[in-house]
Design a protein around this motif. Structure first.
Motif, PDB file in Angstrom:
ATOM      1  N   GLY A  92       0.594  -1.318  -0.207  1.00  0.00           N
ATOM      2  CA  GLY A  92      -0.038   0.009  -0.027  1.00  0.00           C
ATOM      3  C   GLY A  92       0.745   1.154  -0.042  1.00  0.00           C
ATOM      4  O   GLY A  92       2.059   1.288   0.302  1.00  0.00           O
ATOM      5  N   GLU A  93       0.183   2.430  -0.516  1.00  0.00           N
ATOM      6  CA  GLU A  93       0.980   3.639  -0.570  1.00  0.00           C
ATOM      7  C   GLU A  93       1.089   3.982   1.062  1.00  0.00           C
ATOM      8  O   GLU A  93       0.621   3.598   2.043  1.00  0.00           O
ATOM      9  CB  GLU A  93      -0.057   4.731  -1.257  1.00  0.00           C
ATOM     10  N   PRO A  94       1.848   5.006   1.371  1.00  0.00           N
ATOM     11  CA  PRO A  94       2.498   5.451   2.532  1.00  0.00           C
ATOM     12  C   PRO A  94       1.294   5.450   3.788  1.00  0.00           C
ATOM     13  O   PRO A  94       1.464   4.894   4.763  1.00  0.00           O
ATOM     14  CB  PRO A  94       3.200   6.818   2.349  1.00  0.00           C
ATOM     15  N   ALA A  95       0.333   6.152   3.464  1.00  0.00           N
ATOM     16  CA  ALA A  95      -0.880   6.491   4.461  1.00  0.00           C
ATOM     17  C   ALA A  95      -1.455   4.935   4.870  1.00  0.00           C
ATOM     18  O   ALA A  95      -1.533   4.852   5.983  1.00  0.00           O
ATOM     19  CB  ALA A  95      -1.941   7.296   3.841  1.00  0.00           C
ATOM     20  N   THR A  96      -1.595   4.091   4.028  1.00  0.00           N
ATOM     21  CA  THR A  96      -2.135   2.724   3.982  1.00  0.00           C
ATOM     22  C   THR A  96      -1.193   1.905   4.955  1.00  0.00           C
ATOM     23  O   THR A  96      -1.469   1.263   5.887  1.00  0.00           O
ATOM     24  CB  THR A  96      -2.496   2.187   2.761  1.00  0.00           C
ATOM     25  N   ALA A  97       0.082   2.064   4.533  1.00  0.00           N
ATOM     26  CA  ALA A  97       1.084   1.235   5.245  1.00  0.00           C
ATOM     27  C   ALA A  97       1.270   1.710   6.630  1.00  0.00           C
ATOM     28  O   ALA A  97       1.397   0.940   7.784  1.00  0.00           O
ATOM     29  CB  ALA A  97       2.484   1.593   4.325  1.00  0.00           C
ATOM     30  N   ILE A  98       1.123   2.988   7.022  1.00  0.00           N
ATOM     31  CA  ILE A  98       1.420   3.330   8.334  1.00  0.00           C
ATOM     32  C   ILE A  98       0.210   2.903   9.145  1.00  0.00           C
ATOM     33  O   ILE A  98       0.520   2.642  10.152  1.00  0.00           O
ATOM     34  CB  ILE A  98       1.276   5.021   8.429  1.00  0.00           C
ATOM     35  N   GLU A  99      -1.199   2.896   8.424  1.00  0.00           N
ATOM     36  CA  GLU A  99      -2.224   2.588   9.322  1.00  0.00           C
ATOM     37  C   GLU A  99      -1.842   1.136   9.436  1.00  0.00           C
ATOM     38  O   GLU A  99      -2.511   0.519  10.738  1.00  0.00           O
ATOM     39  CB  GLU A  99      -3.392   2.738   8.485  1.00  0.00           C
ATOM     40  N   SER A 100      -1.661   0.486   8.670  1.00  0.00           N
ATOM     41  CA  SER A 100      -1.425  -1.120   8.740  1.00  0.00           C
ATOM     42  C   SER A 100      -0.700  -1.415  10.020  1.00  0.00           C
ATOM     43  O   SER A 100      -0.570  -2.427  10.680  1.00  0.00           O
ATOM     44  CB  SER A 100      -0.982  -1.673   7.326  1.00  0.00           C
TER      45      SER A 100
END
Length: 351
Positions: A92-100
């Motif tokens: 995933g893109e950064p925002a998704t990776a951070i949330e994950s």
């Protein structure tokens, strides 16, 4: 509502991980834990497998150094911690990776500081085009102003543990602009459609210079260049060959637009499951990762430049002084609103 969408996005990324495992793909993660022989051979060691996400392309110095990081962690923990690397923005893109990572679906994430700007404007100190002369200038501002410690605390408050406490991981060592048409001076940026990342200050600076920045996920840049959505893209010189942008863009301009430090972060849930000894090893290896990135980048840089020149790519040096002059009011406005620590502009513009 936005928070709900981000959580849903992270859950979708988690489902993708499960799908990868079910499909038996070549990069599917191993089981959460498994037995591995101990160093003495007397008893098996329980191995915990951690998923690591990075947006950088396979084969770049950064990913090669990350592979060394994974091996160092495995060796120094005696096989207790194994790291599975997912490069190329697979998770995933950064925002998704951070949330994950916050949710525990990703265990370690590697991203530049500017990707955390939604937490606080203090993460926007670095990604301000043409302000800093070099890496040392950024390090001085981060340390002397106390910004580095503030960033670390904010990350911890958001469930992200900073592993690379030395902050010696720089993406670079400098940045370039790959374009279809030559950019030989700052005025050539007028009207240029180029890929930008989602950062208000970054976009505003380029709009002030007359360019037309378009936000596109890092993993989609090559396709955007290929189909003509954009005519140029910025990246680090070390990643340029690996990203294959010069297959399309035969002009590369040295713009050194900004300096970027990179965080190596573990999710708090993951971190707390590890022993104190293994936590310490993760941090030691993360600091070594920064040194390895620099060494591998320096080692491969000239060879990669020579190879691209042989393929017909023209490398162009540019005077960025006009950009700094044009953006002075913008810089001081960022200091006035607290994005930059007081005194930053006078200090760095004098260099």
């Amino acid at each position: 509502m936005k928070a709900t969408k981000r959580i849903l996005s992270a859950l979708i990324a988690s489902a993708m991980l499960l799908s990868l495992t079910a499909c038996g793909g070549s990069k599917a993660p191993a089981a959460a834990s498994s037995a591995a022989p101990s160093a003495s051979g007397k008893a098996p060691v329980e191995t915990v497998t951690l998923k690591l996400a990075t947006e950088m392309a396979t084969g770049t110095p950064e990913v090669k150094a990350t592979e060394m990081f994974a091996q160092n962690v495995f060796d120094k923990t005696g096989g207790e911690v194994k790291i599975e690397i997912y490069a190329d923005g697979q998770l995933g893109e950064p925002a998704t990776a951070i949330e994950s990572t916050q949710l525990g679906n990703i265990d370690i994430v590697i991203l530049p500081a500017s990707d955390f700007k939604s937490y606080d404007s203090i993460f926007g100190i670095e990604a301000i085009p043409f302000l800093y002369a070099d890496n040392d200038s950024v390090s001085k501002v981060l340390n002397d102003s106390g910004a580095a410690e503030t960033q670390k605390k904010i990350l911890a408050d958001n469930g992200l543990i900073q592993l690379n406490e030395a902050r010696n991981y720089f993406r670079g060592p400098y940045r370039v602009l790959a374009s279809r048409e030559p950019i030989r001076e700052i005025s050539d940026l007028q009207g240029l459609r180029f890929r930008a990342f989602d950062n208000k200050n970054y976009i505003t600076a380029y709009e002030t210079l007359g360019a037309n920045p378009l936000v596109i996920p890092y993993s989609e840049v090559y396709m955007a260049l290929q189909n003509g959505t954009v005519d140029a893209a910025t990246c680090t010189i070390s990643a340029l060959k690996g990203e294959n942008y010069t297959e399309i863009c035969k002009y590369v301009t040295y713009i050194n637009e900004y300096v970027s430090t990179v965080f190596v972060l573990a999710g708090e849930k993951t971190y707390n499951k590890l022993s104190e000894e293994n936590q310490k090893i993760l941090k030691e290896c993360a600091d070594q990762l920064g040194r390895d990135v620099s060494a591998l980048t320096d080692e491969s840089l000239q060879a990669n430049i020579d190879a691209m020149k042989a393929d017909g790519v023209e490398f162009i040096e540019i005077d960025t002084t006009p950009a700094r002059e044009a953006l002075k009011d913008f810089y001081y406005a960022l200091e006035a609103d607290g994005t930059l620590p007081a005194g930053t502009c006078d200090t760095v513009l004098a260099q």
